[in-house]
Design an enzyme around this catalytic site. Sequence first.
Site, PDB file in Angstrom:
ATOM      1  N   GLY A  50       0.612  -1.251  -0.085  1.00 30.73           N
ATOM      2  CA  GLY A  50      -0.026   0.044   0.079  1.00 30.73           C
ATOM      3  C   GLY A  50       0.800   1.226   0.138  1.00 30.73           C
ATOM      4  N   GLY A  76      -0.659   5.083  -0.715  1.00 32.53           N
ATOM      5  CA  GLY A  76      -1.229   5.942   0.205  1.00 32.53           C
ATOM      6  C   GLY A  76      -0.573   6.875   0.921  1.00 32.53           C
ATOM      7  CD  GLN A  77      -1.960  10.824   5.528  1.00 35.63           C
ATOM      8  OE1 GLN A  77      -2.392  11.881   5.506  1.00 35.63           O
ATOM      9  NE2 GLN A  77      -2.459   9.800   6.544  1.00 35.63           N
ATOM     10  CG  ASP A  78      -0.440   6.333   7.180  1.00 36.79           C
ATOM     11  OD1 ASP A  78      -0.628   7.686   6.942  1.00 36.79           O
ATOM     12  OD2 ASP A  78      -0.759   5.623   7.940  1.00 36.79           O
ATOM     13  CG  LEU A 124       1.374   0.769   5.791  1.00 38.12           C
ATOM     14  CD1 LEU A 124       2.268   1.942   5.424  1.00 38.12           C
ATOM     15  CD2 LEU A 124       1.477   0.886   7.099  1.00 38.12           C
ATOM     16  CB  ALA A 125      -2.410  -2.974   1.155  1.00 39.86           C
ATOM     17  CB  ALA A 126      -6.706  -3.713   3.098  1.00 31.14           C
ATOM     18  CB  THR A 173      -7.935   1.645  12.907  1.00 27.41           C
ATOM     19  OG1 THR A 173      -8.993   2.702  13.138  1.00 27.41           O
ATOM     20  CG2 THR A 173      -9.010   0.438  12.930  1.00 27.41           C
ATOM     21  CD  GLU A 191     -13.121   4.860  13.290  1.00 29.31           C
ATOM     22  OE1 GLU A 191     -14.497   4.367  13.343  1.00 29.31           O
ATOM     23  OE2 GLU A 191     -13.333   5.958  13.165  1.00 29.31           O
ATOM     24  CE1 TYR A 230     -10.178   0.795   7.944  1.00 26.39           C
ATOM     25  CE2 TYR A 230     -10.776   1.786   9.833  1.00 26.39           C
ATOM     26  CZ  TYR A 230      -9.990   1.469   8.837  1.00 26.39           C
ATOM     27  OH  TYR A 230      -8.507   2.122   9.191  1.00 26.39           O
ATOM     28  CE  LYS A 235      -7.287  -1.394   9.199  1.00 26.75           C
ATOM     29  NZ  LYS A 235      -6.012  -1.643   8.620  1.00 26.75           N
ATOM     30  NE  ARG A 250      -6.135  11.110   5.635  1.00 26.45           N
ATOM     31  CZ  ARG A 250      -6.100   9.876   6.299  1.00 26.45           C
ATOM     32  NH1 ARG A 250      -5.756   8.916   5.382  1.00 26.45           N
ATOM     33  NH2 ARG A 250      -6.278   9.945   7.383  1.00 26.45           N
TER      34      ARG A 250
END
Length: 323
Positions: A12, A15-17, A84-86, A129, A131, A153, A157, A188
């Site tokens: 991943g 992405g941002q990270d 860091l994918a998905a 996360t 979350e 989500y 996780k 972002r």
Amino acid sequence: MIKSRRRALICGIGGQDGAYLAKLLLEKNYEVMGTSRDAEGSSFNGLIHLGIQNQVQIVSMSIDDMGSVLSVIKSFLPDEIYNLAAQSSVSLSFDKPFEAMQSIAMGTLCMLEAIRFIDHPIRYYSAGTSECFGETDSIPATEITSFNPKSPYAVAKVTSHYLVANYREAYKIYACTGILFNHESSIRPDRYVTKKIIKAACKISAGSKDKLYLGNIDIARDWGSAEEYVEAMWLMLQQPFPEDFIICTGETNTLQDFVSTAFKAVNLNWVEHVVTDPALLRPTEIMVSRGDPAKALERLGWHAKCKMRDVIDLMIKAQQSVR
């Protein structure tokens, strides 16, 4: 004898990270390979923005396809893997829950199984996360706080988190989960509410008559800097033993605070430009999310330097520079 460079695989990387982590690892003289579901069709704007797109090798890999994962890991034989994918959107997971579970939970399982199968010492980082905790109210979550996921989500996780813990215990794999609270940056993607707010504030300050439409602005989150948080990811894989860590600033603000601060930074009163849209409300929502970063400070020596207002200033300046 010259020691060979350490190798890191970032799943991943687009992405941002992934982009900020690649930059950090390159600065530490790692050889970096990144994966994307479609390496030829992806834009990799983050890597381009940071000026490192030509310093990393990028290959296609389907995170939830065991054969694809195994092939990439066997060919590169990394010392460290950062997953860091998905799917990374809470809102999207309500529309595509199967994709959330498949890419997150099954993706984690494929990675762990591949590591177990390959006879090579690999340290594995899994992106968790905040979350997963659900509602925290006034009590900051710690690494032993029970999970109470409120979205597909988050459910995926949570599954991923326990898979990592199980493989760590059962197969003695060096695997850990970073339980990251919200973290932002100038790269972002536009679909995230924080970037949406920053872009709208800058656009309106430049003369646009558009309104900013948001859902529930009473929610409260802990916002930090993505560039700082990737350092915590790296530090987790440098420890003698694998452990899970919460990464956050320890400061929680409402989305209204975020909006107000962003508009004030461009000399606007947010009340005149923001409209609440019921269509943007989620089926279930976490009202307050708080975290305790004490373990990261004690064990990793890491603490957040940038809080919400610092992150907003950085994002505003970056957005204004591209006008």
